[in-house]
Design a protein around this motif. Structure first.
Motif, mmCIF file in Angstrom:
data_model
loop_
_atom_site.group_PDB
_atom_site.id
_atom_site.type_symbol
_atom_site.label_atom_id
_atom_site.label_comp_id
_atom_site.label_asym_id
_atom_site.label_seq_id
_atom_site.Cartn_x
_atom_site.Cartn_y
_atom_site.Cartn_z
ATOM 1 N N ALA A 1 28.421 5.287 1.904
ATOM 2 C CA ALA A 1 28.477 6.541 1.167
ATOM 3 C C ALA A 1 28.191 6.368 -0.320
ATOM 4 N N CYS A 2 28.382 5.191 -0.861
ATOM 5 C CA CYS A 2 28.102 4.954 -2.288
ATOM 6 C C CYS A 2 26.612 4.850 -2.578
ATOM 7 N N LEU A 3 25.795 4.738 -1.528
ATOM 8 C CA LEU A 3 24.333 4.702 -1.637
ATOM 9 C C LEU A 3 23.813 3.556 -2.500
ATOM 10 N N TYR A 4 24.473 2.425 -2.419
ATOM 11 C CA TYR A 4 23.980 1.257 -3.153
ATOM 12 C C TYR A 4 22.764 0.630 -2.477
ATOM 13 N N GLY A 5 22.622 0.849 -1.197
ATOM 14 C CA GLY A 5 21.565 0.179 -0.447
ATOM 15 C C GLY A 5 22.100 -1.099 0.177
ATOM 16 N N PRO A 6 21.216 -1.906 0.764
ATOM 17 C CA PRO A 6 21.652 -3.149 1.413
ATOM 18 C C PRO A 6 22.434 -4.047 0.453
ATOM 19 N N VAL B 1 42.140 -8.505 -0.736
ATOM 20 C CA VAL B 1 42.937 -8.080 0.420
ATOM 21 C C VAL B 1 43.702 -9.283 0.957
ATOM 22 N N ARG B 2 44.991 -9.084 1.197
ATOM 23 C CA ARG B 2 45.826 -10.168 1.729
ATOM 24 C C ARG B 2 46.479 -9.726 3.035
ATOM 25 N N ALA B 3 46.485 -10.626 4.000
ATOM 26 C CA ALA B 3 47.147 -10.374 5.276
ATOM 27 C C ALA B 3 48.529 -11.003 5.276
ATOM 28 N N ALA B 4 49.353 -10.612 6.242
ATOM 29 C CA ALA B 4 50.721 -11.135 6.325
ATOM 30 C C ALA B 4 50.740 -12.634 6.597
ATOM 31 N N ASN B 5 49.668 -13.153 7.217
ATOM 32 C CA ASN B 5 49.627 -14.588 7.531
ATOM 33 C C ASN B 5 49.195 -15.444 6.338
ATOM 34 N N GLY B 6 48.939 -14.802 5.183
ATOM 35 C CA GLY B 6 48.566 -15.532 3.982
ATOM 36 C C GLY B 6 47.076 -15.599 3.730
ATOM 37 N N ALA B 7 46.259 -15.199 4.709
ATOM 38 C CA ALA B 7 44.805 -15.207 4.523
ATOM 39 C C ALA B 7 44.393 -14.088 3.560
ATOM 40 N N SER B 8 43.290 -14.288 2.844
ATOM 41 C CA SER B 8 42.818 -13.283 1.886
ATOM 42 C C SER B 8 41.292 -13.262 1.842
ATOM 43 N N VAL B 9 40.754 -12.146 1.351
ATOM 44 C CA VAL B 9 39.319 -11.992 1.186
ATOM 45 C C VAL B 9 39.082 -10.942 0.094
ATOM 46 N N THR B 10 38.032 -11.143 -0.701
ATOM 47 C CA THR B 10 37.657 -10.165 -1.725
ATOM 48 C C THR B 10 36.458 -9.375 -1.229
ATOM 49 N N VAL B 11 36.568 -8.049 -1.266
ATOM 50 C CA VAL B 11 35.501 -7.180 -0.785
ATOM 51 C C VAL B 11 35.096 -6.197 -1.879
ATOM 52 N N ARG B 12 33.886 -5.668 -1.743
ATOM 53 C CA ARG B 12 33.398 -4.639 -2.662
ATOM 54 C C ARG B 12 33.347 -3.317 -1.911
ATOM 55 N N ILE B 13 33.800 -2.248 -2.576
ATOM 56 C CA ILE B 13 33.830 -0.934 -1.940
ATOM 57 C C ILE B 13 32.430 -0.321 -2.010
ATOM 58 N N THR B 14 31.847 -0.097 -0.841
ATOM 59 C CA THR B 14 30.504 0.495 -0.760
ATOM 60 C C THR B 14 30.473 1.735 0.120
ATOM 61 N N ASN B 15 31.611 2.082 0.721
ATOM 62 C CA ASN B 15 31.607 3.166 1.697
ATOM 63 C C ASN B 15 32.928 3.937 1.642
ATOM 64 N N LEU C 1 27.940 13.330 -17.853
ATOM 65 C CA LEU C 1 27.380 13.882 -16.624
ATOM 66 C C LEU C 1 28.440 13.908 -15.526
ATOM 67 N N THR C 2 28.253 14.849 -14.591
ATOM 68 C CA THR C 2 29.196 15.007 -13.486
ATOM 69 C C THR C 2 28.880 14.032 -12.359
ATOM 70 N N ARG C 3 29.915 13.396 -11.838
ATOM 71 C CA ARG C 3 29.742 12.426 -10.756
ATOM 72 C C ARG C 3 29.873 13.124 -9.403
ATOM 73 N N THR C 4 29.017 12.769 -8.487
ATOM 74 C CA THR C 4 29.045 13.350 -7.148
ATOM 75 C C THR C 4 29.783 12.419 -6.197
ATOM 76 N N ASP C 5 30.094 12.937 -4.991
ATOM 77 C CA ASP C 5 30.773 12.092 -4.010
ATOM 78 C C ASP C 5 29.840 11.058 -3.397
ATOM 79 N N TYR C 6 28.523 11.156 -3.664
ATOM 80 C CA TYR C 6 27.594 10.129 -3.204
ATOM 81 C C TYR C 6 27.184 9.188 -4.338
ATOM 82 N N ASN C 7 28.008 9.177 -5.417
ATOM 83 C CA ASN C 7 27.941 8.151 -6.457
ATOM 84 C C ASN C 7 26.722 8.230 -7.372
ATOM 85 N N TYR C 8 26.211 9.425 -7.624
ATOM 86 C CA TYR C 8 25.186 9.639 -8.644
ATOM 87 C C TYR C 8 25.754 10.591 -9.697
#
Length: 322
Positions: free
Chosen positions: A143-148, A174-188, A270-277
């Motif tokens: 939904a952020c329309l960044y592309g691939p 993001v961290r799980a209860a078992n101690g594992a973690s991962v960093t993600v980027r919000i694109t959707n 400028l006004t921001r839209t929900d599709y990130n423009y």
């Protein structure tokens, strides 16, 4: 006829009476004269009339001596007054000239570390509780329309925290209860029934925390400001021209809060839209200088970006790591 012996005493009494009346008259005259003298008054008359030794004590009387004329106080000359109240020149604070901002970074003073006055629902330094699910992210677009995406460490933010695309481009640990973690980027965006706090991770990202068969796991997550090698980029939307345009910022380290265009009267937001423009319906500022502000208040100015729809145009600037 009365004898002479009786007449003589009568004459003597008349003489004594006459002398008494005369003495009283003289005393009264003296009192009147004293009363009319300067400085005389009720007190003076009373004092003269009272005997020298009386049983009644008298209160001390205030004297009515004429006070000498008061001399006007000496007014210090302006130069003397300023010397008395003015601190030495070396002690006076001097106002230093503000350095001219850099051409590509006319940033306002940075807020204190961790403060983000322009942040929305997602704030730095805050840990959020939620659940993680997973979906097939394809090439990482959404939904952020960044592309691939160059990698598939991406996620879809729940509708509430997506906040009309304000979460687009944010990096989240993001961290799980078992101690594992991962960093993600919000694109959707993860639509309802995704609840506040929920993240829908790509399968690749979810696998870093647990097996896909788990389907849904409890997590905590927080906003990050990662180290990035690339600079920020700008892209004009399809159909953009000098009469209408949509502008998008890509690869920004910190969440973007504002995008402004320069006009004759200054900067226009400028006004921001929900599709990130960010839209300029009348073409105001399209093709001109841009000013981008992150949630921490840091501002970057970008110039020389021509209107080239669907073309990613890199800049030389990037927001500061927090």
């Amino acid at each position: 006829m009365a004898s002479r012996s009786h007449r003589r005493p009568l004459r003597k009494r008349r003489t004594a009476l006459t002398l008494t009346v005369a003495a009283a008259a003289v005393g009264l005259l003296v009192s009147l004269v004293i009363a009319l003298l300067p400085g005389g008054g009720a007190d003076t008359v009373r004092t003269a009339a009272e005997p020298a030794t009386g049983a009644r004590p008298t209160a001390p009387r205030a004297t009515h001596a004429t006070s000498p004329a008061l001399k006007p106080s000496k007014t210090p000359k302006p130069s003397e007054a300023s010397k008395a109240s003015r601190a030495p020149a070396s002690a006076a604070p001097t106002r230093s000239a503000r350095p001219a901002p850099a051409a590509t970074r006319p940033s306002a003073p940075r807020p204190v570390s961790g403060a983000a006055p322009l942040a929305g629902r997602i704030k730095p330094g805050t840990t959020y509780n939620g659940v993680a699910t997973h979906y097939d992210a394809g090439d990482g677009d959404g939904a952020c329309l960044y592309g691939p995406s160059p990698d598939l460490m991406v996620a879809a933010m729940n509708h509430a925290d997506y906040e009309t695309s304000r979460a687009c481009g944010a990096y989240v640990l993001v961290r799980a209860a078992n101690g594992a973690s991962v960093t993600v980027r919000i694109t959707n965006e993860c639509p309802l029934p995704c609840a506040p706090g929920q993240l829908d991770l790509s399968k690749e990202a979810f696998a870093k925390l647990a097996g896909l068969s788990a389907g849904r796991i409890p997590i905590t997550w927080s906003l990050q400001s990662p180290a990035l090698s690339q600079t920020l980029s700008i892209r004009y939307k399809t159909g953009s021209s000098s009469h209408w345009c949509g502008i998008q910022a890509l690869s920004h380290r910190n969440p973007l809060a504002r995008l402004e265009v320069r006009t004759g009267g200054g900067w226009t937001r400028l006004t921001r839209t929900d599709y990130n423009y960010f839209l300029s319906p009348g073409g105001t500022g399209c093709g001109g200088p841009l000013r981008l502000t992150d949630i921490y208040g840091e501002q970057l100015t970008v110039d020389g970006i021509a209107i080239r729809p669907d073309t990613v145009q890199p800049t030389r600037v990037q927001f500061t790591r927090r």
